[in-house]
Design an enzyme around this catalytic site. Structure first.
Site, PDB file in Angstrom:
ATOM      1  N   ASP A  11       0.666  -0.817  -0.234  1.00 36.12           N
ATOM      2  CA  ASP A  11      -0.282  -0.084  -0.069  1.00 36.12           C
ATOM      3  C   ASP A  11       0.843   1.007  -0.251  1.00 36.12           C
ATOM      4  OD1 ASP A  11      -2.180   1.677   0.395  1.00 36.12           O
ATOM      5  OD2 ASP A  11      -2.914   1.635   2.586  1.00 36.12           O
ATOM      6  N   SER A  12       0.253   2.439  -0.113  1.00 39.05           N
ATOM      7  CA  SER A  12       1.171   3.633   0.037  1.00 39.05           C
ATOM      8  C   SER A  12       1.810   4.269   1.628  1.00 39.05           C
ATOM      9  CB  SER A  12       0.390   4.520  -0.472  1.00 39.05           C
ATOM     10  OG  SER A  12      -0.999   4.784   0.235  1.00 39.05           O
ATOM     11  N   CYS A  74      -4.669  -1.484  -1.891  1.00 39.62           N
ATOM     12  CA  CYS A  74      -4.586   0.296  -2.238  1.00 39.62           C
ATOM     13  C   CYS A  74      -5.099   0.430  -2.864  1.00 39.62           C
ATOM     14  CB  CYS A  74      -3.615   0.613  -2.896  1.00 39.62           C
ATOM     15  SG  CYS A  74      -3.391   2.109  -3.281  1.00 39.62           S
ATOM     16  N   GLU A 152      -2.046   8.463   8.708  1.00 45.11           N
ATOM     17  CA  GLU A 152      -1.045   8.207   8.099  1.00 45.11           C
ATOM     18  C   GLU A 152       0.018   9.510  10.050  1.00 45.11           C
ATOM     19  OE1 GLU A 152       1.137   6.371   6.197  1.00 45.11           O
ATOM     20  OE2 GLU A 152      -0.577   5.459   6.161  1.00 45.11           O
ATOM     21  N   CYS A 186     -10.793   2.640   0.023  1.00 46.63           N
ATOM     22  CA  CYS A 186      -9.615   3.173   0.612  1.00 46.63           C
ATOM     23  C   CYS A 186      -9.071   2.034   1.888  1.00 46.63           C
ATOM     24  CB  CYS A 186      -9.653   4.498   0.918  1.00 46.63           C
ATOM     25  SG  CYS A 186      -7.729   5.268   1.303  1.00 46.63           S
ATOM     26  N   HIS A 188      -7.322   2.579   4.283  1.00 51.43           N
ATOM     27  CA  HIS A 188      -6.868   3.073   5.508  1.00 51.43           C
ATOM     28  C   HIS A 188      -8.115   3.838   6.130  1.00 51.43           C
ATOM     29  CE1 HIS A 188      -3.124   4.768   3.521  1.00 51.43           C
ATOM     30  NE2 HIS A 188      -2.749   5.237   4.494  1.00 51.43           N
TER      31      HIS A 188
HETATM   32  N1  DGL Z   1      -4.744   2.569   1.076  1.00 52.59           N
HETATM   33  C1  DGL Z   1      -4.362   3.787   0.169  1.00 52.59           C
HETATM   34  C2  DGL Z   1      -5.961   3.283  -0.915  1.00 52.59           C
HETATM   35  O1  DGL Z   1      -7.100   2.209  -0.701  1.00 52.59           O
HETATM   36  C3  DGL Z   1      -4.552   5.017   0.463  1.00 52.59           C
HETATM   37  C4  DGL Z   1      -4.325   6.378  -1.262  1.00 52.59           C
HETATM   38  C5  DGL Z   1      -3.475   7.343  -1.039  1.00 52.59           C
HETATM   39  O2  DGL Z   1      -1.804   6.663  -0.717  1.00 52.59           O
HETATM   40  O3  DGL Z   1      -3.446   8.248  -1.387  1.00 52.59           O
HETATM   41  O4  DGL Z   1      -6.568   4.172  -2.037  1.00 52.59           O
END
Ligand code: DGL
Length: 272
Positions: A11-12, A74, A152, A186, A188
């Site tokens: 993931d990011s 992600c 984050e 998402c 997150h």
């Molecule tokens: N967890 C990522 C997602 O599901 C976050 C995206 C991001 O880094 O903006 O989209």
């Protein structure tokens, strides 16, 4: 035959750990390597080309760890660049299609909300897939760009005034549209689940993309004979591309197991 190679998850940033938690629930004996691209988070406000480039690098890093399967944990990569998985020599999973199926199963009135990053919402990936399976469904999507930085930064308390205010702003259009099911598009967002559920009320079903995907991964490993049939608890490696002060604390919360700062490996993306 037991396949001890790890499952690769990326993931990011921290959000993909919500998928890892679901994987541990479904597949407690599997070894897992997680890569969070914390040096380049967020992905959700970037162009398709950049998201593709980052996804290819994240997948290449995981392939070098000898993984047997990769999950793009992600929503942004899954919506904007799922084709990056086509070239891989191992099975590849994204998090959109399984969430879509779970939402269609859950909805009673056919009105489905989608929350995601700006890129995910602009891609209309959830909407296209929902309408392909159920043309009479109504899809109301809204981007929630501030949720990722809040998570984050560890601002995740249910009653935090900033979280509550952003939740109200982002979810109001979905409530006005009368949705009865909302996809957390998402990875997150499950971290903010309690605040989101408080605002939506008990009659709205929340779909966690990670839970739906983890179940699909379990079925695939079983049917392809790729399970680790050992009986010990799997090893979980956590790799990130930049130091994050609250990573260990939030990772512990997300995984439901203690994570020590020394357990987190730093990966230099410039050397990849
Ligand atoms: N967890 C990522 C997602 O599901 C976050 C995206 C991001 O880094 O903006 O989209």
């Amino acid at each position: 035959m037991s396949d001890e190679r790890p499952i690769g998850v990326f993931d990011s940033g921290l959000g993909g750990l919500t998928v890892v938690r679901q994987l541990i629930r479904c597949l407690p004996h599997e070894n897992i390597v997680y890569f969070g691209d914390t040096g380049r988070v967020p992905y959700g406000n970037r162009s398709r080309e950049t998201i593709q480039k980052y996804a290819l690098q994240d997948e290449d890093f995981l392939m070098r760890q000898g993984v047997k399967l990769i999950i793009a944990a992600c929503g942004t990569v899954s919506s904007m660049a799922p084709e990056t998985g086509d070239r891989l020599p191992v099975p590849f999973f994204e998090v959109v299609s399984h969430a879509v199926k779970a939402a269609l199963k859950a909805t009673r009135n056919g009105r489905i909300g989608v929350l995601g990053t700006a890129a995910t919402v602009a891609s209309e990936a959830h909407k296209r897939q929902i309408l392909a399976l159920e043309p009479s469904a109504q899809v109301i999507a809204n981007a929630c760009p501030l949720f990722v930085p809040l998570v984050e930064d560890g601002i995740i308390e249910r009653d935090d005034p900033v979280v509550c205010e952003m939740t109200r702003r982002y979810l109001q259009p979905l409530v006005e549209a009368g949705v009865d099911t909302v996809i957390l598009g998402c990875t997150h967002y499950p971290i903010l689940r309690d605040s989101i559920a408080d605002y939506l009320g008990a009659n709205v079903v929340l779909i966690d993309s990670g839970a739906a995907t983890a179940e699909a991964v379990r079925d695939a490993l079983q049917s392809q004979g790729l399970c680790n049939s050992g009986h010990s608890t799997g090893m979980h490696r956590l790799c990130i591309s930049d130091r994050v002060s609250s990573f260990a604390r939030i990772a512990s919360l997300l995984l439901g197991e203690p994570v020590m700062a020394g357990q987190i490996e730093r990966v230099d993306m410039d050397l990849l």
